[in-house]
Design an enzyme around this catalytic site. Sequence first.
Site, PDB file in Angstrom:
ATOM      1  N   GLY A  33      36.373  52.053  28.956  1.00 59.59           N
ATOM      2  CA  GLY A  33      37.807  51.957  28.772  1.00 59.59           C
ATOM      3  C   GLY A  33      38.125  51.520  27.368  1.00 59.59           C
ATOM      4  O   GLY A  33      37.253  51.494  26.487  1.00 59.59           O
ATOM      5  N   MET A  35      38.742  48.620  26.213  1.00 63.54           N
ATOM      6  CA  MET A  35      38.120  47.372  25.792  1.00 63.54           C
ATOM      7  C   MET A  35      36.639  47.528  25.503  1.00 63.54           C
ATOM      8  O   MET A  35      36.085  46.828  24.660  1.00 63.54           O
ATOM      9  CB  MET A  35      38.308  46.294  26.867  1.00 63.54           C
ATOM     10  CG  MET A  35      39.711  45.732  26.945  1.00 63.54           C
ATOM     11  SD  MET A  35      39.877  44.550  28.310  1.00 63.54           S
ATOM     12  CE  MET A  35      38.634  43.337  27.854  1.00 63.54           C
ATOM     13  N   LYS A  52      30.096  44.049  31.310  1.00 59.46           N
ATOM     14  CA  LYS A  52      31.156  44.548  30.444  1.00 59.46           C
ATOM     15  C   LYS A  52      30.819  44.168  28.996  1.00 59.46           C
ATOM     16  O   LYS A  52      30.732  42.989  28.655  1.00 59.46           O
ATOM     17  CB  LYS A  52      32.502  43.944  30.835  1.00 59.46           C
ATOM     18  CG  LYS A  52      33.663  44.376  29.925  1.00 59.46           C
ATOM     19  CD  LYS A  52      34.892  43.478  30.086  1.00 59.46           C
ATOM     20  CE  LYS A  52      35.514  43.625  31.457  1.00 59.46           C
ATOM     21  NZ  LYS A  52      36.793  42.841  31.540  1.00 59.46           N
ATOM     22  N   ASP A 146      47.660  40.970  37.093  1.00 60.86           N
ATOM     23  CA  ASP A 146      47.458  42.423  37.043  1.00 60.86           C
ATOM     24  C   ASP A 146      46.933  42.922  38.384  1.00 60.86           C
ATOM     25  O   ASP A 146      45.954  43.664  38.455  1.00 60.86           O
ATOM     26  CB  ASP A 146      46.511  42.787  35.914  1.00 60.86           C
ATOM     27  CG  ASP A 146      46.656  44.263  35.493  1.00 60.86           C
ATOM     28  OD1 ASP A 146      47.726  44.839  35.750  1.00 60.86           O
ATOM     29  OD2 ASP A 146      45.712  44.817  34.921  1.00 60.86           O
TER      30      ASP A 146
END
Length: 689
Positions: A33, A35, A52, A146
């Site tokens: 993505g 990020m 991540k 979120d």
Amino acid sequence: MSVAGSGGRIQPGRAGDPSRVGPYRIVGRLGSGGMGVVHAGLAADGLRVAVKVIHPAQAEDPEFRARFRREVQLSARVKGPCLVPLLAADTEAAEPWLATAYAPGPTLNQHLAGHGPLADGTLYAFATGTAQALAAIHQAGVVHRDVKPQNVILTPAGPRVLDFGIARASDGTSVTRTGVMTGTPGWISPEYYRSNAAGPEGDVFAWGALVAYAATGRLPFGTGAPDAVAFRVMSGDPDLVGVPERLREILERALAKDPSERLTAAEAGEACSRLLAAQATQVLGGGGGLEPTQVGELVMNEWDMPTLDDPSWHAPSRPSRRRTVLAVLVAAAVVGGIAAGAALAFRGNGDGDTQGRTGAAEHSPGGPAVSMAARPNAPASPARVGGPGGASTPSADPRRAVVPSDPLAGVADPAFTRAGETTEPTPEEWRASTVASTSEEKDVEKAIRDRMTAMLATKDMAFMTPTVTFNKRAQTVMVTGGPVSQIPEDDQEVFRRAGDMAACTALAYRLKDHPTTWPYGRFVISWKNFDGDLEPSVLGFGEATDGCYSVIAGQWQGDASGIATAAIPSSDKAEIRVADAADKAITADWKARTAEDDGLAPLAAGDTIDLGFDPVEGAAYVWARDTSGGLIGRAQRANFQGAASTILCRKLTAEYRGNRAWDYTRWSVAVYEGNSGEPELVGSGECAH
């Protein structure tokens, strides 16, 4: 950017992808993505993780890196059901990263696109599990901000809420990009549109929209331009056509325009659990409220998602569990390895302001790392009071009770008649156990729960709330933990030890004070995993008449389980303060001694002296790691023990005299040889007060 995969499938790696990130071997990609990239990784024991890794361009932005540090700090706070736990992170690497447990399965969006809305028990399990997850997030003082379908994974073991990329502390100490509205249109609360206010109530609003979407497959405020969606959120009614009536009533309260009129996440979870129970009334076995264990069973019993796997993982089989020094070596190696670098390993902490002390400890140049993290308002340990029902402690020290070694000695006709049995209680006996019904049973239940909660809270494990039930026919008290998803076995071992201590103490005192009427003398410590099993796995069992926790003053000895528990980061402010002061003092003292005496080996590069606390035994442990082969030679270990225990007792005694909640009066000193050697317990004892 979510850290979970889709459907359990790994994508091939690409040129330039790392072969390792931190301690994890990378076997492919799970997604990417704006990020960064989410890699599929394997720990040394075969645990599947999602790693991540942030894009270099993002990492070069100081503002972004600050927000990423905050994300890690907030994520480390949160533990609970239907969440994906943070395992480790390195926020200072050239390419910062964080690792979570891997959650296989599609997102809610993907599932609805391929299979349509959720229904019946699966829908209620989804609503219950996601509400419980948000309740755990809010209890930790965090707001998710979120909540949306892309951030919920439907795993075979239940729904999982993830991605705290824009989470913020409820105290308002967030780091956000000026002028940028965070959140996704359609999943933003009315008050956030109006005033940029983002609290737990906003998460509940998004949860109501999420469950409505899961039930109907339609976005409750429609689609279109963001400003059109915003208008409907602030002024229009949600589309709840097709939502079951009783669930619709809950969602209407969650979607109230006025945040003060909404349920809390905990209230939503409780209300949905009652609907869930109606789908499986055979599990209840009676009236009254549902225990946490029962709620977890109901979620699993009614959840209907296929088991997914992917041979690309090539995960090795997990090693068998051994409650030996091996557990100590693993824990100490993690602590020692992290102290040498920037990575953080998390078992949870309570205060983001002291995050650096979790794993990658803050320490003075050349000094030791203290495996601690801070948490405000640590509860006083019940270990300093008497047994259940106000029984007095036989110990001269009112703050640490000495458990009677044989509470039925000399009793001619005790009510407990199964003393000396060695057979393990059966699953049928566990299933037949019931909640406390008499005042005496309720006193013992409270004593066990309070004592365990106080001990577990010091390791930030208060979420591992025990359920205490009674089987009078088996004369056994059942202490059950879980279901909490993906709890490490080392944490379950701490739960077992805390349960052993608490149950043995409570039962021994009750047997001593009421030997002819109290029938319970055996206890079982069990754990329920979120894996669909109907019975928990037994962690241990014992008997309160065989001296299970009787210790003669001055003869206490540390052990492998104690040092393994001590190596788990603390979340108690007093422990952190005492550990930091004692740790620095011991290191400085040893450096001074070695400077004055040529016969003593000085600290070499890589050598550490660490300190931690075992709340189960009320003991402080000091362990030195000799990586160079020169630290504290065998002939010098008595000297080191004397120096370490003298300083440690001085610090423990000072805290004891000024802090009524302080429960640590014992000490133990150990030395490791090299990075993989077994620890030698050099000495143990109790401090004179």
